[in-house]
Motif scaffolding. Sequence first.
Motif, PDB file in Angstrom:
ATOM      1  N   LEU A  20       3.508 -20.362  30.220  1.00  0.00           N
ATOM      2  CA  LEU A  20       4.811 -20.841  30.669  1.00  0.00           C
ATOM      3  C   LEU A  20       4.758 -22.317  31.053  1.00  0.00           C
ATOM      4  O   LEU A  20       5.667 -23.090  30.743  1.00  0.00           O
ATOM      5  CB  LEU A  20       5.305 -20.019  31.852  1.00  0.00           C
ATOM      6  CG  LEU A  20       5.888 -18.637  31.537  1.00  0.00           C
ATOM      7  CD1 LEU A  20       6.133 -17.861  32.819  1.00  0.00           C
ATOM      8  CD2 LEU A  20       7.182 -18.770  30.737  1.00  0.00           C
ATOM      9  N   MET A  21       3.688 -22.726  31.718  1.00  0.00           N
ATOM     10  CA  MET A  21       3.574 -24.131  32.103  1.00  0.00           C
ATOM     11  C   MET A  21       3.449 -25.035  30.882  1.00  0.00           C
ATOM     12  O   MET A  21       4.052 -26.103  30.813  1.00  0.00           O
ATOM     13  CB  MET A  21       2.372 -24.319  33.031  1.00  0.00           C
ATOM     14  CG  MET A  21       2.563 -23.731  34.425  1.00  0.00           C
ATOM     15  SD  MET A  21       3.954 -24.490  35.347  1.00  0.00           S
ATOM     16  CE  MET A  21       5.274 -23.291  35.053  1.00  0.00           C
ATOM     17  N   ARG A  22       2.659 -24.609  29.908  1.00  0.00           N
ATOM     18  CA  ARG A  22       2.529 -25.408  28.679  1.00  0.00           C
ATOM     19  C   ARG A  22       3.860 -25.467  27.940  1.00  0.00           C
ATOM     20  O   ARG A  22       4.255 -26.522  27.418  1.00  0.00           O
ATOM     21  CB  ARG A  22       1.459 -24.813  27.765  1.00  0.00           C
ATOM     22  CG  ARG A  22       0.045 -24.921  28.294  1.00  0.00           C
ATOM     23  CD  ARG A  22      -0.967 -24.654  27.171  1.00  0.00           C
ATOM     24  NE  ARG A  22      -0.725 -23.390  26.475  1.00  0.00           N
ATOM     25  CZ  ARG A  22      -1.219 -22.221  26.853  1.00  0.00           C
ATOM     26  NH1 ARG A  22      -1.993 -22.150  27.952  1.00  0.00           N
ATOM     27  NH2 ARG A  22      -0.974 -21.128  26.158  1.00  0.00           N
ATOM     28  N   THR A  23       4.559 -24.370  27.911  1.00  0.00           N
ATOM     29  CA  THR A  23       5.828 -24.310  27.190  1.00  0.00           C
ATOM     30  C   THR A  23       6.877 -25.190  27.850  1.00  0.00           C
ATOM     31  O   THR A  23       7.737 -25.762  27.177  1.00  0.00           O
ATOM     32  CB  THR A  23       6.336 -22.858  27.127  1.00  0.00           C
ATOM     33  OG1 THR A  23       5.324 -22.038  26.549  1.00  0.00           O
ATOM     34  CG2 THR A  23       7.598 -22.754  26.281  1.00  0.00           C
ATOM     35  N   SER A  24       6.818 -25.315  29.173  1.00  0.00           N
ATOM     36  CA  SER A  24       7.802 -26.135  29.885  1.00  0.00           C
ATOM     37  C   SER A  24       7.691 -27.602  29.489  1.00  0.00           C
ATOM     38  O   SER A  24       8.647 -28.368  29.674  1.00  0.00           O
ATOM     39  CB  SER A  24       7.636 -25.988  31.402  1.00  0.00           C
ATOM     40  OG  SER A  24       6.416 -26.555  31.836  1.00  0.00           O
ATOM     41  N   LEU A  25       6.535 -28.017  28.954  1.00  0.00           N
ATOM     42  CA  LEU A  25       6.343 -29.399  28.529  1.00  0.00           C
ATOM     43  C   LEU A  25       6.627 -29.596  27.054  1.00  0.00           C
ATOM     44  O   LEU A  25       6.535 -30.711  26.540  1.00  0.00           O
ATOM     45  CB  LEU A  25       4.896 -29.842  28.832  1.00  0.00           C
ATOM     46  CG  LEU A  25       4.478 -29.781  30.300  1.00  0.00           C
ATOM     47  CD1 LEU A  25       3.008 -30.137  30.455  1.00  0.00           C
ATOM     48  CD2 LEU A  25       5.348 -30.712  31.143  1.00  0.00           C
ATOM     49  N   ALA A 168       3.206  -9.688  41.039  1.00  0.00           N
ATOM     50  CA  ALA A 168       2.974 -10.433  39.802  1.00  0.00           C
ATOM     51  C   ALA A 168       4.285 -10.920  39.192  1.00  0.00           C
ATOM     52  O   ALA A 168       4.386 -12.054  38.709  1.00  0.00           O
ATOM     53  CB  ALA A 168       2.223  -9.547  38.803  1.00  0.00           C
ATOM     54  N   LEU A 169       5.311 -10.069  39.218  1.00  0.00           N
ATOM     55  CA  LEU A 169       6.608 -10.454  38.659  1.00  0.00           C
ATOM     56  C   LEU A 169       7.222 -11.611  39.444  1.00  0.00           C
ATOM     57  O   LEU A 169       7.789 -12.545  38.851  1.00  0.00           O
ATOM     58  CB  LEU A 169       7.557  -9.257  38.665  1.00  0.00           C
ATOM     59  CG  LEU A 169       7.238  -8.141  37.660  1.00  0.00           C
ATOM     60  CD1 LEU A 169       8.178  -6.960  37.878  1.00  0.00           C
ATOM     61  CD2 LEU A 169       7.351  -8.642  36.226  1.00  0.00           C
ATOM     62  N   LEU A 170       7.118 -11.558  40.776  1.00  0.00           N
ATOM     63  CA  LEU A 170       7.686 -12.640  41.593  1.00  0.00           C
ATOM     64  C   LEU A 170       6.959 -13.957  41.335  1.00  0.00           C
ATOM     65  O   LEU A 170       7.571 -15.021  41.269  1.00  0.00           O
ATOM     66  CB  LEU A 170       7.609 -12.281  43.072  1.00  0.00           C
ATOM     67  CG  LEU A 170       8.461 -11.098  43.540  1.00  0.00           C
ATOM     68  CD1 LEU A 170       8.280 -10.879  45.041  1.00  0.00           C
ATOM     69  CD2 LEU A 170       9.932 -11.330  43.210  1.00  0.00           C
ATOM     70  N   ASN A 174       8.721 -17.538  39.188  1.00  0.00           N
ATOM     71  CA  ASN A 174       8.782 -18.959  39.538  1.00  0.00           C
ATOM     72  C   ASN A 174       8.355 -19.844  38.377  1.00  0.00           C
ATOM     73  O   ASN A 174       8.951 -20.887  38.114  1.00  0.00           O
ATOM     74  CB  ASN A 174       7.885 -19.230  40.758  1.00  0.00           C
ATOM     75  CG  ASN A 174       8.416 -18.595  42.024  1.00  0.00           C
ATOM     76  OD1 ASN A 174       9.621 -18.471  42.209  1.00  0.00           O
ATOM     77  ND2 ASN A 174       7.517 -18.172  42.898  1.00  0.00           N
ATOM     78  N   HIS A 175       7.311 -19.431  37.669  1.00  0.00           N
ATOM     79  CA  HIS A 175       6.868 -20.196  36.498  1.00  0.00           C
ATOM     80  C   HIS A 175       7.941 -20.163  35.408  1.00  0.00           C
ATOM     81  O   HIS A 175       8.180 -21.168  34.731  1.00  0.00           O
ATOM     82  CB  HIS A 175       5.561 -19.621  35.967  1.00  0.00           C
ATOM     83  CG  HIS A 175       4.381 -19.837  36.860  1.00  0.00           C
ATOM     84  ND1 HIS A 175       3.724 -21.043  36.951  1.00  0.00           N
ATOM     85  CD2 HIS A 175       3.748 -18.996  37.722  1.00  0.00           C
ATOM     86  CE1 HIS A 175       2.727 -20.949  37.818  1.00  0.00           C
ATOM     87  NE2 HIS A 175       2.716 -19.710  38.303  1.00  0.00           N
ATOM     88  N   ALA A 179       9.986 -23.388  33.392  1.00  0.00           N
ATOM     89  CA  ALA A 179      10.100 -23.524  31.940  1.00  0.00           C
ATOM     90  C   ALA A 179      11.546 -23.430  31.487  1.00  0.00           C
ATOM     91  O   ALA A 179      11.990 -24.174  30.612  1.00  0.00           O
ATOM     92  CB  ALA A 179       9.252 -22.446  31.264  1.00  0.00           C
ATOM     93  N   ALA A 180      12.296 -22.500  32.104  1.00  0.00           N
ATOM     94  CA  ALA A 180      13.698 -22.333  31.723  1.00  0.00           C
ATOM     95  C   ALA A 180      14.521 -23.564  32.076  1.00  0.00           C
ATOM     96  O   ALA A 180      15.387 -23.989  31.310  1.00  0.00           O
ATOM     97  CB  ALA A 180      14.286 -21.094  32.404  1.00  0.00           C
TER      98      ALA A 180
END
Length: 449
Positions: A20-25, A168-170, A174-175, A179-180
């Motif tokens: 998710l972090m990579r995708t946000s960039l 885990a879901l919470l 946040n991640h 990204a969203a």
Amino acid sequence: MGAVNDNVSEILIDKVADWLMRTSLSDESLETIVKGFCERLAAAGLPLMRVHLSFSMLHPLYDALGFTWVRGKGVEVSGLRHEELALNPERFLRSPYYYLLNNNLEHVRRRLYKDTPSEFPIFDELKEQGATDYIAFMQSLGADSGHGMVGSWTTDQHGGFTDDVIGALLRLQNHLAVAAKMAVLGKLADNMLTTYLGSSAGRRVMSGQVRRGDGETVRAILVMADMRRSTMLAEKEGRQSYIETLNGYFDAIAAPFNRNGGHILSFVGDGFLAVYPCGRHKEPSEFAAREAFGAVRAATARMELLNSERRKQGRDPIGYGVGLHVGNVMFGNVGLRDRLTFSAFGSAVNEVQRLQNLTKKYAHSIVASEAFVNYCGGDWTALGQEKLRGVRQKFTILYPNEAALLPKTDERLDDVLQDGLSEAEHVMLLHRNTRPLQPPRGLIDKMLQ
């Protein structure tokens, strides 16, 4: 964090968070992010039966965009338009999302038991699918942005969600929000530039043509159209009614020129300028001219339908004039250093504007220059020669004979009307590849689950 349960590990959860972090960039679409996220959650062993995510959008057409992932079935996309919520408010008022908003909550969890009355209507549907536990959440994408994410996690696991799975879901939520938000902001910029500048100019600005003086020159078929007796209509109908008249007029006459190679560059008052770039060779020029004249046929038929409906309502018909020409167009950023507009200008733009004005003199709604007709072909009649203001040489002016304006069998003049969306709306759809919108009630149901 330790094992989430017997099937999910901290390592796999970290992998989802890293993705998710990579995708946000990156420049990935919101749909790609949501689909990849849900599939990775399932692959990591989280016991999810269904995930629903909705994102509010600052957009001329849409209040929200929704995604529903079902295990083994992938993601379904739906859009909620501004007016549709009003058609079924009761559904929203009885949804878990309204409960969250009304009570200013971030989460609401409900165990789902078959023999227990359902607090919200959606629970009856989920129980039929075997659901045992449901968590809805709300998360802002910015304190003052007006953007937000709401969603729900549903499982059919016996005993429902464990605390470790909820944790885990919470954490991943946040991640996902980061990204969203990046995807929403990127799509928002693209939406707004496309909406207010047009697809062609919007792409130029997004590609970096943002300095004063940036631009290029292209050869194109030019179309200029304008409403007739607009001042009289404005005074007679009043402000709000006249705005509705303008929108109906543009939907009818302008929409055909924003497809099949055509681009509406600008709206000026109750008129617009459209171009069909064609280069300098004969064959592409002929193709562009014929596409432009096909749009003229479509616009003529659509205006006849619009005026027929207005007459039934006891309203005055709308007159219009269209000028057709070919020439060089300069695209570029002009204006102040801190306030620019992306526009088209040049002698050919001035000429097509003056050609359009000649429809008043000759009492023909459509006129063209000889240069345009030479490329377009067809059945035309010469009106004479005219000296256009500011132009040295005289122009031979022609108008299409009535038979030339009849739609051809391979032209679909009603395709914009069939699905209830105008061409401008199609241009502004949040997702290029999403399926056509469903009827309002179906959309409401999907968006509020």
